[in-house]
Design an enzyme around this catalytic site. Structure first.
Site, PDB file in Angstrom:
ATOM      1  N   LYS A 177      -8.373  -1.711   6.144  1.00 22.36           N
ATOM      2  CA  LYS A 177      -8.579  -2.256   4.790  1.00 22.36           C
ATOM      3  C   LYS A 177      -7.624  -3.413   4.518  1.00 22.36           C
ATOM      4  O   LYS A 177      -8.021  -4.436   3.945  1.00 22.36           O
ATOM      5  CB  LYS A 177      -8.384  -1.148   3.742  1.00 22.36           C
ATOM      6  CG  LYS A 177      -9.522  -0.138   3.684  1.00 22.36           C
ATOM      7  CD  LYS A 177      -9.449   0.725   2.452  1.00 22.36           C
ATOM      8  CE  LYS A 177      -8.387   1.783   2.525  1.00 22.36           C
ATOM      9  NZ  LYS A 177      -8.774   2.951   3.339  1.00 22.36           N
ATOM     10  N   ARG A 186     -14.534  12.459   6.929  1.00 21.10           N
ATOM     11  CA  ARG A 186     -13.212  13.074   7.114  1.00 21.10           C
ATOM     12  C   ARG A 186     -12.905  14.056   5.993  1.00 21.10           C
ATOM     13  O   ARG A 186     -12.336  15.129   6.226  1.00 21.10           O
ATOM     14  CB  ARG A 186     -12.126  11.991   7.146  1.00 21.10           C
ATOM     15  CG  ARG A 186     -12.030  11.204   8.429  1.00 21.10           C
ATOM     16  CD  ARG A 186     -11.104  10.015   8.273  1.00 21.10           C
ATOM     17  NE  ARG A 186      -9.748  10.432   7.972  1.00 21.10           N
ATOM     18  CZ  ARG A 186      -8.837   9.632   7.419  1.00 21.10           C
ATOM     19  NH1 ARG A 186      -9.156   8.389   7.068  1.00 21.10           N
ATOM     20  NH2 ARG A 186      -7.620  10.061   7.202  1.00 21.10           N
ATOM     21  N   HIS A 189       0.851  -1.195   0.000  1.00 19.41           N
ATOM     22  CA  HIS A 189       0.000   0.000   0.000  1.00 19.41           C
ATOM     23  C   HIS A 189       0.882   1.239   0.000  1.00 19.41           C
ATOM     24  O   HIS A 189       1.893   1.298   0.696  1.00 19.41           O
ATOM     25  CB  HIS A 189      -0.908   0.033   1.225  1.00 19.41           C
ATOM     26  CG  HIS A 189      -1.766   1.263   1.286  1.00 19.41           C
ATOM     27  ND1 HIS A 189      -2.946   1.367   0.595  1.00 19.41           N
ATOM     28  CD2 HIS A 189      -1.602   2.446   1.940  1.00 19.41           C
ATOM     29  CE1 HIS A 189      -3.481   2.554   0.825  1.00 19.41           C
ATOM     30  NE2 HIS A 189      -2.681   3.231   1.629  1.00 19.41           N
ATOM     31  N   SER A 248      -7.549   3.704   8.985  1.00 22.39           N
ATOM     32  CA  SER A 248      -8.145   3.536   7.659  1.00 22.39           C
ATOM     33  C   SER A 248      -7.334   2.568   6.805  1.00 22.39           C
ATOM     34  O   SER A 248      -7.874   1.625   6.217  1.00 22.39           O
ATOM     35  CB  SER A 248      -8.248   4.896   6.958  1.00 22.39           C
ATOM     36  OG  SER A 248      -8.790   4.755   5.663  1.00 22.39           O
ATOM     37  N   ASP A 274     -15.195   2.161   7.191  1.00 29.49           N
ATOM     38  CA  ASP A 274     -14.136   3.007   6.643  1.00 29.49           C
ATOM     39  C   ASP A 274     -14.671   3.919   5.545  1.00 29.49           C
ATOM     40  O   ASP A 274     -14.304   5.098   5.476  1.00 29.49           O
ATOM     41  CB  ASP A 274     -12.999   2.145   6.093  1.00 29.49           C
ATOM     42  CG  ASP A 274     -11.884   2.991   5.498  1.00 29.49           C
ATOM     43  OD1 ASP A 274     -11.280   3.773   6.247  1.00 29.49           O
ATOM     44  OD2 ASP A 274     -11.648   2.897   4.278  1.00 29.49           O
TER      45      ASP A 274
END
Length: 451
Positions: free
Chosen positions: A201, A182, A96, A197, A175
């Site tokens: 995930k 947000r 990620h 977050s 999320d």
């Protein structure tokens, strides 16, 4: 049993939602049950938008402990369904990135890892602000589908070994809800909220190992290396608490990655690496090959999949598994640039940016370059905007390269040059380069690695 007062639903076994908000507002730590109550309330109707905004701001101002972040991450993860890979234990991996200009690393990395016999259920995202999204780039391939059912994901990972897909409605609904709030309450850039977050995930994917690329610079959420290092340390700590083996890279994002910025044009550049074509981006190659946890051995394993074509074969099978026709997939594997270009359909009008003086390229402002592509339609200014996959920028030079006065250093791809706004884009493009009169060292991307 529950009661309703003043329009707010309360579970009689717990404090009210306003009480939880007040507790955090006053700087106290929420226990796991209280966090679970708040997160589950997002999906069962106990929590309203005003409650979410207030809690997010309380967290933003007061912060959260490691224990709170871990509890929040697990509650978000468990708000929906989860993927399970009991038959592939020890080989399920993912990566990620916190986002950057020209960051297409996931696109060649996922099939390369699959070619190394790993399983890669990569849940990716769309563009956020000026940063391009992996899913938007892949959707420039005709027929490619990012929304898959759980059954389709399992089939793809079982047969091909990798897939790059979006978060389904059944996976981590908390999320999606929190992030939307947000985004409109100025609470996006906070370590506790970013960590929960990202990791909620990734923990849905049932991973054995995760690589995180935390970026800093003018076009990143974290502006300094120190801020990026702080976020990386939090990600690392909470990952350990979740029992997820994680490696964090802290990388520079003042300058764009590779030679291409856009959607279709970054698919083209990713294909060039997977084909190991002469002239492919060494900058991109090094970042892709570095992002493995067993550095020396892993780096060469990844590079070999590009040299022997096995990563390209996995990419071919992956895009077919996600909706592209075999004809399209076969044509994208061609070494004929005309054939590939006909599929990806880059914008036809090209404008060259020329160097104002001779010297050595010291920097390229990734924020300015990303903003130009976004405003041309390559990114979204609001969530409902439709992406123009065809526009983009191709860099002809990179950091440290020598350049002559009036030599082209970039090409801007557009669909229309009749409007005065394109002149403004060109003016902006010309100011995105900084040239030094003395030699400049090649760019060092990786600032630090947390193993």
């Amino acid at each position: 049993m529950s009661t309703k007062t003043n329009g707010v639903i309360h579970n009689n076994n717990y404090a009210s939602i306003p009480d939880l908000i007040a507790k955090k507002r006053d700087g106290h730590e929420l226990n796991p049950d209280e966090i679970e109550q708040f997160i589950s309330g997002l999906t069962n109707g106990d929590v309203q938008d005003c409650h979410v905004g207030a809690m997010l701001m309380a967290i933003f101002i007061r912060g959260m402990s490691e224990k709170e972040i871990c509890s929040m991450t697990m509650s978000m993860r468990d708000s929906g369904e989860r993927l399970k890979w009991p038959n592939y234990r020890g080989s399920v991996v993912d990566k990620h990135s916190t986002g950057g200009i020209g960051d297409k690393i996931s696109i060649p990395l996922a099939p390369a890892l699959a070619a190394c016999q790993f399983k890669v259920p990569m849940m990716a995202g769309r563009g956020l602000g000026i940063t391009g999204g992996t899913l938007d780039k892949l959707e420039s391939i005709p027929g490619y589908k990012t929304q898959l059912s759980d059954e389709q994901i399992v089939e793809l990972i079982s047969t091909v070994g990798c897939g790059i897909f979006s978060q389904s409605l059944k996976l981590n609904p908390a999320d999606r809800y929190l992030y939307a709030i947000r985004d409109v309450t100025a609470t996006v850039p906070h370590n506790a909220l970013i960590v929960s977050s990202i990791l909620s995930k990734k923990s849905i994917e049932d991973l054995d190992a995760l690589v995180l690329d935390v970026k800093y610079g003018v076009s990143a959420f974290m502006k300094t290396a120190e801020q990026a290092e702080s976020l990386a340390e939090w990600l690392h700590k909470v990952s350990e608490m979740l029992g997820m083996r994680t490696c964090c890279y802290i990388t520079e994002m003042n300058n764009p990655i590779g030679f291409c910025i856009g959607n279709a044009i970054e698919i083209e550049e990713s294909l060039d690496l997977m084909k190991y074509k002469v002239g492919h981006s060494k900058d991109l190659e090094e970042l892709v090959c570095e992002q493995v946890q067993t550095i020396e051995e892993g780096r060469e394993m990844i590079r070999e999949t590009f040299k022997n074509g096995t990563a390209l074969e996995k990419f071919h099978d992956m895009i077919i598994g996600q909706g592209a026709s075999k004809t399209i997939a076969d044509q994208l594997l061609s070494n004929d640039e005309t054939v590939v270009g006909a599929i990806l359909k880059l914008a036809p009008i090209q404008h060259k940016a020329l160097a104002p003086q001779s010297g050595f390229i010291q920097s390229m402002d990734s924020f300015k370059l990303g903003t130009i592509v976004q405003r041309l339609g390559g990114g979204r200014l609001k969530s409902t905007d439709k992406i123009d996959f065809s526009v983009g920028i191709r860099l002809l030079k990179h950091i440290g390269d020598e350049i002559k006065e009036n030599e082209a250093w970039a090409i801007l791809y557009t669909n229309d040059d009749a409007s005065t706004r394109y002149s403004l884009f060109l003016d902006e493009l010309h100011t995105a380069i900084c040239i030094s009169s003395t030699p400049v060292a090649p760019l060092q991307r990786i600032h630090k690695i947390l193993l």
